[in-house]
Design a protein around this motif. Sequence first.
Motif, PDB file in Angstrom:
ATOM      1  N   GLN A   9       0.818  -1.207   0.000  1.00  0.00           N
ATOM      2  CA  GLN A   9       0.000   0.000   0.000  1.00  0.00           C
ATOM      3  C   GLN A   9       0.855   1.261   0.000  1.00  0.00           C
ATOM      4  OE1 GLN A   9      -3.271  -0.225  -0.302  1.00  0.00           O
ATOM      5  NE2 GLN A   9      -3.676   1.966  -0.290  1.00  0.00           N
ATOM      6  N   LEU A  10       1.887   1.293   0.837  1.00  0.00           N
ATOM      7  CA  LEU A  10       2.704   2.498   0.944  1.00  0.00           C
ATOM      8  C   LEU A  10       3.623   2.687  -0.260  1.00  0.00           C
ATOM      9  CD1 LEU A  10       3.715   2.420   4.723  1.00  0.00           C
ATOM     10  CD2 LEU A  10       2.045   3.925   3.618  1.00  0.00           C
ATOM     11  N   LEU A  11       4.308   1.623  -0.655  1.00  0.00           N
ATOM     12  CA  LEU A  11       5.322   1.751  -1.703  1.00  0.00           C
ATOM     13  C   LEU A  11       4.751   1.626  -3.114  1.00  0.00           C
ATOM     14  CD1 LEU A  11       8.265  -0.306  -0.144  1.00  0.00           C
ATOM     15  CD2 LEU A  11       7.857   2.166  -0.073  1.00  0.00           C
ATOM     16  N   LEU A  12       3.871   0.676  -3.330  1.00  0.00           N
ATOM     17  CA  LEU A  12       3.455   0.352  -4.685  1.00  0.00           C
ATOM     18  C   LEU A  12       2.085   0.905  -5.070  1.00  0.00           C
ATOM     19  CD1 LEU A  12       4.701  -3.346  -4.720  1.00  0.00           C
ATOM     20  CD2 LEU A  12       5.888  -1.293  -5.488  1.00  0.00           C
ATOM     21  N   VAL A  13       1.384   1.485  -4.110  1.00  0.00           N
ATOM     22  CA  VAL A  13       0.096   2.110  -4.432  1.00  0.00           C
ATOM     23  C   VAL A  13       0.201   3.619  -4.252  1.00  0.00           C
ATOM     24  CG1 VAL A  13      -2.369   2.238  -3.884  1.00  0.00           C
ATOM     25  CG2 VAL A  13      -1.189   0.037  -3.801  1.00  0.00           C
ATOM     26  N   TRP A  14       0.346   4.082  -3.007  1.00  0.00           N
ATOM     27  CA  TRP A  14       0.355   5.515  -2.749  1.00  0.00           C
ATOM     28  C   TRP A  14       1.609   6.200  -3.289  1.00  0.00           C
ATOM     29  CZ3 TRP A  14      -1.315   4.514   2.975  1.00  0.00           C
ATOM     30  CH2 TRP A  14      -2.692   4.260   3.001  1.00  0.00           C
ATOM     31  N   SER A  15       2.791   5.672  -2.967  1.00  0.00           N
ATOM     32  CA  SER A  15       4.036   6.317  -3.406  1.00  0.00           C
ATOM     33  C   SER A  15       4.170   6.295  -4.920  1.00  0.00           C
ATOM     34  CB  SER A  15       5.254   5.636  -2.767  1.00  0.00           C
ATOM     35  OG  SER A  15       5.222   5.761  -1.368  1.00  0.00           O
ATOM     36  N   TRP A  16       3.813   5.186  -5.542  1.00  0.00           N
ATOM     37  CA  TRP A  16       3.898   5.090  -6.999  1.00  0.00           C
ATOM     38  C   TRP A  16       2.982   6.114  -7.665  1.00  0.00           C
ATOM     39  CZ3 TRP A  16       6.962   2.305 -10.288  1.00  0.00           C
ATOM     40  CH2 TRP A  16       6.561   2.280 -11.634  1.00  0.00           C
TER      41      TRP A  16
ATOM     42  N   GLU B 258      -5.712  -1.390  -4.188  1.00  0.00           N
ATOM     43  CA  GLU B 258      -5.887  -1.835  -2.809  1.00  0.00           C
ATOM     44  C   GLU B 258      -6.142  -3.332  -2.731  1.00  0.00           C
ATOM     45  OE1 GLU B 258      -6.940   1.008  -3.918  1.00  0.00           O
ATOM     46  OE2 GLU B 258      -6.201   2.491  -2.476  1.00  0.00           O
ATOM     47  N   GLY B 259      -6.684  -3.908  -3.797  1.00  0.00           N
ATOM     48  CA  GLY B 259      -6.911  -5.346  -3.795  1.00  0.00           C
ATOM     49  C   GLY B 259      -5.618  -6.122  -3.662  1.00  0.00           C
ATOM     50  N   ASP B 260      -4.552  -5.637  -4.311  1.00  0.00           N
ATOM     51  CA  ASP B 260      -3.245  -6.290  -4.193  1.00  0.00           C
ATOM     52  C   ASP B 260      -2.691  -6.146  -2.782  1.00  0.00           C
ATOM     53  OD1 ASP B 260      -3.156  -7.029  -6.949  1.00  0.00           O
ATOM     54  OD2 ASP B 260      -2.612  -4.970  -7.440  1.00  0.00           O
ATOM     55  N   SER B 261      -2.913  -4.988  -2.161  1.00  0.00           N
ATOM     56  CA  SER B 261      -2.442  -4.777  -0.791  1.00  0.00           C
ATOM     57  C   SER B 261      -3.123  -5.746   0.160  1.00  0.00           C
ATOM     58  CB  SER B 261      -2.734  -3.338  -0.348  1.00  0.00           C
ATOM     59  OG  SER B 261      -2.191  -2.397  -1.249  1.00  0.00           O
ATOM     60  N   LYS B 262      -4.425  -5.892  -0.005  1.00  0.00           N
ATOM     61  CA  LYS B 262      -5.176  -6.789   0.887  1.00  0.00           C
ATOM     62  C   LYS B 262      -4.839  -8.251   0.608  1.00  0.00           C
ATOM     63  CE  LYS B 262      -8.973  -4.494  -0.157  1.00  0.00           C
ATOM     64  NZ  LYS B 262     -10.395  -4.050  -0.217  1.00  0.00           N
TER      65      LYS B 262
END
Length: 308
Positions: free
Chosen positions: A179-186, A197-201
């Motif tokens: 979530q932090l590196l590959l969703v929000w930061s990206w 978010e599905g990948d994070s979960k």
Amino acid sequence: MLASELPAWIARLVAFVFGALWGSFFNVAIYRWPREMSVVSPPSHCPACGKPIPGWRNVPLLAYLLQRGKAGCCGARMTPRYFLVELLSAVIAVAIAERFVVNAAPMTELGEAAIETLLWFVFAGGLIIATFVDLEWMEIPDEVSIGGTALALATATWRPSVPLEEVVLGAGAGFLVVQLLLVWSWERLTGERGMGEGDSKLAMYIGAFLGWRGALFALVAGSFQGIVAWAIARAAGAKIGPSADHSHEEDVASTKREGEAAKGAEEGDEEEDAPSRRIPFGPFLALGAIEFLFFGGAIVDWYLSFFE
């Protein structure tokens, strides 16, 4: 009774039949959960004509083969996914039984081995559902990731192969890293959405079962294998991304979406074609998790041997 006292062929046969039966349920979940349908009601019915499917036409694996891939009621074409999921579930069930029952540690009670085998099969089943839903819909059901994480944490003490503290840390780390590196930061750096978010979960779900080592392994191995698959698909000129073809299930809503997509393509609407250039990451996360479940220890030991 000890696990070692159970004949290996009985364990394998029971596991294969059990896995195939549940593979049939996995197919139901793959079809219904993305459509926000209950997996309980209505009972099994043909998606093409709506007629109920009798039990003798719903036998895993055999039904597809005997009916030659067609619905017995109306002759509509059935997707090969039904057979593939049932076979894959049966094979994975045998592999899990082989590890946790047939090759159980000496003096392990059969009941304990059976419970752990069942829990790991539930984990693998969630990965199968997530994989095929993500391939087709580019989403991962919360029923798998959130519900599965809750189950993993509640039953952690029944899976002694992974320490409890690693399970708790794995669930949190799996979610936060993605979530932090590959969703929000990206998204902040590139202005585009990377993973969802599905990948994070899903990473949280994997960590809750396999611990932080398993979550990290699945993320690294899944990323590498995803990049390789993306490069091969691009080089071959294949379409990348979820299938837009739900015609095998004759779903009215999906048929409407297909028509709208085709219309957009005719009008040169690039936005409609955008999903075909994306590749779902969930299946590669799931693949990395399965690899760690069966071969993770050997792979990690082999890698660390280079630094000795």
